[in-house]
Design an enzyme around this catalytic site. Sequence first.
Site, mmCIF file in Angstrom:
data_model
loop_
_atom_site.group_PDB
_atom_site.id
_atom_site.type_symbol
_atom_site.label_atom_id
_atom_site.label_comp_id
_atom_site.label_asym_id
_atom_site.label_seq_id
_atom_site.Cartn_x
_atom_site.Cartn_y
_atom_site.Cartn_z
ATOM 1 N N PHE A 122 0.856 -1.192 0.000
ATOM 2 C CA PHE A 122 0.000 0.000 0.000
ATOM 3 C C PHE A 122 0.896 1.248 0.000
ATOM 4 O O PHE A 122 0.792 2.096 -0.877
ATOM 5 C CB PHE A 122 -0.958 0.001 1.204
ATOM 6 C CG PHE A 122 -1.763 1.281 1.288
ATOM 7 C CD1 PHE A 122 -2.645 1.644 0.277
ATOM 8 C CD2 PHE A 122 -1.639 2.131 2.374
ATOM 9 C CE1 PHE A 122 -3.369 2.839 0.339
ATOM 10 C CE2 PHE A 122 -2.360 3.320 2.453
ATOM 11 C CZ PHE A 122 -3.223 3.667 1.432
ATOM 12 N N THR A 123 1.803 1.319 0.971
ATOM 13 C CA THR A 123 2.791 2.413 0.926
ATOM 14 C C THR A 123 4.199 1.895 0.659
ATOM 15 O O THR A 123 5.086 2.665 0.307
ATOM 16 C CB THR A 123 2.795 3.244 2.226
ATOM 17 O OG1 THR A 123 2.994 2.360 3.324
ATOM 18 C CG2 THR A 123 1.501 3.995 2.417
ATOM 19 N N THR A 178 -5.127 -2.809 10.540
ATOM 20 C CA THR A 178 -3.705 -3.179 10.432
ATOM 21 C C THR A 178 -3.053 -3.209 11.815
ATOM 22 O O THR A 178 -2.332 -4.147 12.153
ATOM 23 C CB THR A 178 -2.966 -2.184 9.502
ATOM 24 O OG1 THR A 178 -3.640 -2.181 8.245
ATOM 25 C CG2 THR A 178 -1.511 -2.567 9.305
ATOM 26 N N ASN A 185 -2.447 -11.006 14.681
ATOM 27 C CA ASN A 185 -1.934 -12.093 13.849
ATOM 28 C C ASN A 185 -0.440 -12.312 14.070
ATOM 29 O O ASN A 185 0.041 -13.443 14.139
ATOM 30 C CB ASN A 185 -2.203 -11.818 12.365
ATOM 31 C CG ASN A 185 -3.674 -12.032 12.023
ATOM 32 O OD1 ASN A 185 -4.359 -12.839 12.669
ATOM 33 N ND2 ASN A 185 -4.173 -11.311 11.038
ATOM 34 N N GLY A 188 0.066 -13.861 17.456
ATOM 35 C CA GLY A 188 -0.301 -15.282 17.394
ATOM 36 C C GLY A 188 0.838 -16.099 16.800
ATOM 37 O O GLY A 188 1.188 -17.178 17.305
ATOM 38 N N TYR A 231 -4.731 6.028 13.780
ATOM 39 C CA TYR A 231 -3.320 5.633 13.894
ATOM 40 C C TYR A 231 -2.892 5.610 15.366
ATOM 41 O O TYR A 231 -2.383 4.612 15.865
ATOM 42 C CB TYR A 231 -2.477 6.628 13.103
ATOM 43 C CG TYR A 231 -1.005 6.306 13.028
ATOM 44 C CD1 TYR A 231 -0.540 5.216 12.294
ATOM 45 C CD2 TYR A 231 -0.054 7.109 13.669
ATOM 46 C CE1 TYR A 231 0.819 4.934 12.203
ATOM 47 C CE2 TYR A 231 1.303 6.833 13.580
ATOM 48 C CZ TYR A 231 1.734 5.754 12.845
ATOM 49 O OH TYR A 231 3.077 5.471 12.755
HETATM 50 O O1 LIG Z 1 7.273 10.354 13.465
HETATM 51 C C1 LIG Z 1 6.441 10.465 14.358
HETATM 52 O O2 LIG Z 1 6.736 10.609 15.513
HETATM 53 C C2 LIG Z 1 5.031 10.362 13.950
HETATM 54 O O3 LIG Z 1 4.612 11.590 13.478
HETATM 55 C C3 LIG Z 1 4.291 11.810 12.171
HETATM 56 O O4 LIG Z 1 3.320 12.826 12.203
HETATM 57 P P1 LIG Z 1 3.797 14.308 12.174
HETATM 58 O O5 LIG Z 1 4.781 14.623 13.216
HETATM 59 O O6 LIG Z 1 2.585 15.152 12.153
HETATM 60 O O7 LIG Z 1 4.614 14.354 10.812
HETATM 61 P P2 LIG Z 1 4.552 15.286 9.558
HETATM 62 O O8 LIG Z 1 3.382 14.961 8.713
HETATM 63 O O9 LIG Z 1 5.890 15.183 8.949
HETATM 64 O O10 LIG Z 1 4.311 16.747 10.121
HETATM 65 C C4 LIG Z 1 5.207 17.398 10.969
HETATM 66 C C5 LIG Z 1 4.748 18.847 11.112
HETATM 67 O O11 LIG Z 1 4.957 19.521 9.880
HETATM 68 C C6 LIG Z 1 3.751 20.098 9.424
HETATM 69 N N1 LIG Z 1 3.751 20.055 7.941
HETATM 70 C C7 LIG Z 1 3.750 18.888 7.266
HETATM 71 C C8 LIG Z 1 3.801 18.865 5.893
HETATM 72 C C9 LIG Z 1 3.833 20.095 5.194
HETATM 73 O O12 LIG Z 1 3.869 20.163 3.930
HETATM 74 N N2 LIG Z 1 3.827 21.240 5.914
HETATM 75 C C10 LIG Z 1 3.798 21.251 7.268
HETATM 76 O O13 LIG Z 1 3.820 22.343 7.874
HETATM 77 C C11 LIG Z 1 2.627 19.309 10.074
HETATM 78 O O14 LIG Z 1 1.455 20.056 10.179
HETATM 79 C C12 LIG Z 1 3.273 18.994 11.424
HETATM 80 O O15 LIG Z 1 3.091 20.069 12.285
HETATM 81 C C13 LIG Z 1 3.686 10.649 11.468
HETATM 82 O O16 LIG Z 1 2.358 10.644 11.568
HETATM 83 C C14 LIG Z 1 4.070 9.335 11.969
HETATM 84 O O17 LIG Z 1 4.635 8.637 10.927
HETATM 85 C C15 LIG Z 1 4.984 9.200 13.079
HETATM 86 O O18 LIG Z 1 4.649 8.078 13.854
#
Ligand SMILES: O=C(O)[C@H]1O[C@H](OP(=O)(O)OP(=O)(O)OC[C@H]2O[C@@H](n3ccc(=O)[nH]c3=O)[C@H](O)[C@@H]2O)[C@H](O)[C@@H](O)[C@@H]1O
Length: 415
Positions: A122-123, A178, A185, A188, A231
Amino acid sequence: MADNDNDNNKRGSSSIGDDDDLESLEAKNKRTKLLVSSTSTSTSTTTNKCTRTQRFIEDQQLLASQSIPTHTTPYTMYTPKIVCDSSRLKILITGGAGFVGSHLVDKLMQVGHEIIVLDNFFTGQKKNIEHWTHHPNFTVIRHDITEPILLEVDQIYHLACPASPPHYQYNPVKTIKTSTMGTLNMLGLAKRVKARILLASTSEIYGDPNIHPQPESYWGNVNTLGPRSCYDEGKRVAETMMYAYKEQNNVEVRIARIFNTFGPRMHPNDGRVVSNFIIQALQNKDITIYGDGNQTRSFQYVNDLVEGLVKLMNSDYDGPVNIGNPDEYSIKNFAEQIKEMTSSQSKIIYLPKVADDPTQRNPDITTAKAKLNWSPQWHVKAGLAKAVEYFQAVLDMAGDDGIKPTGPEASKPKA
Ligand SMILES: O=C(O)[C@H]1O[C@H](OP(=O)(O)OP(=O)(O)OC[C@H]2O[C@@H](n3ccc(=O)[nH]c3=O)[C@H](O)[C@@H]2O)[C@H](O)[C@@H](O)[C@@H]1O
């Protein structure tokens, strides 16, 4: 500083997966040579055939000792010969074709273990692991872990789950399945074959934390109904299941709480901040900050994470462990750094804040230091240089406008 490329360039003693097979092939090879030299009537046809066989065997031996350079992994990695079979483990990696999983595959293949990757793609991407697909120590199975599977393994690294917010929010029900059915799973399986299992949990189990930095003892602040909960809550219950199996069935469990990680092989449509900012900067397009940019994250390079996961798996400690780099940035500052590093003409723009976006995040890594003797070795800037190099190569392949970074809305990864 650790340097994966240096490790990769070290040539281990050449080997193939199965020593007995190699010996019997070599013996056959020698016998063939003897036969050829002792036959007075040998014709050029026989000699050609024999040379071809010999070349084939040599090619197979070479293939069985190394990875093949590909666009995604353009260098060669070598697998050592493990003489004693008892030191070779059968290791299952769920989500092994993903960004983190594929780096873990590299690490464990280079130690000489036998690796089985389960991935539903998927990813995950085939190109992340295709440099190993010919190798006798490596198996990949297209499988969705929400269905049970019977395998014989010694250790399980359980990483499978979309991890980028737009991807895990695309099909929240599937994300929950998942983390819940998938983890059941795998537990198990671990119980049946008495394998040790490591869960890739996340800093997201702390939600929008009101304790800073976050120690493992912090219970978190998660909105059970928000867009991230599929998540966050999925991973929280996965942790609970790990401990239930430990208590009730003596399954050996390990839990890594992974903080924001980046590096080569991140999906270009990942939608997370590192891939988005680097791609936007390299394309000289607007760098998109969600909200005011004062929210913070602490970023670690993928090699450090993989090192931590392997140390945790092989340690005696079975409490949860934060694995992250405490080097903390505001997102605004991070955007400026990436713009500067890439000498980009991009404009930094501000878009609406995303729902339930954690305002701060920083790992307390006291436990990892004390129990695993682990701490990050890569400076964020050095890691970012590697990531920039990688995304530049991806963009060169795709053409200037071939990649459009994913926005904050729920979306499916593009192939
Ligand atoms: O690595 C982690 O600890 C977790 O956090 C991530 O979530 P997040 O921290 O929100 O990751 P990003 O999507 O990279 O965002 C980080 C920050 O950048 C900001 N962001 C993201 C993308 C963008 O284009 N612009 C932007 O400002 C988001 O709003 C957020 O504040 C992921 O959800 C998870 O894979 C992971 O478990």
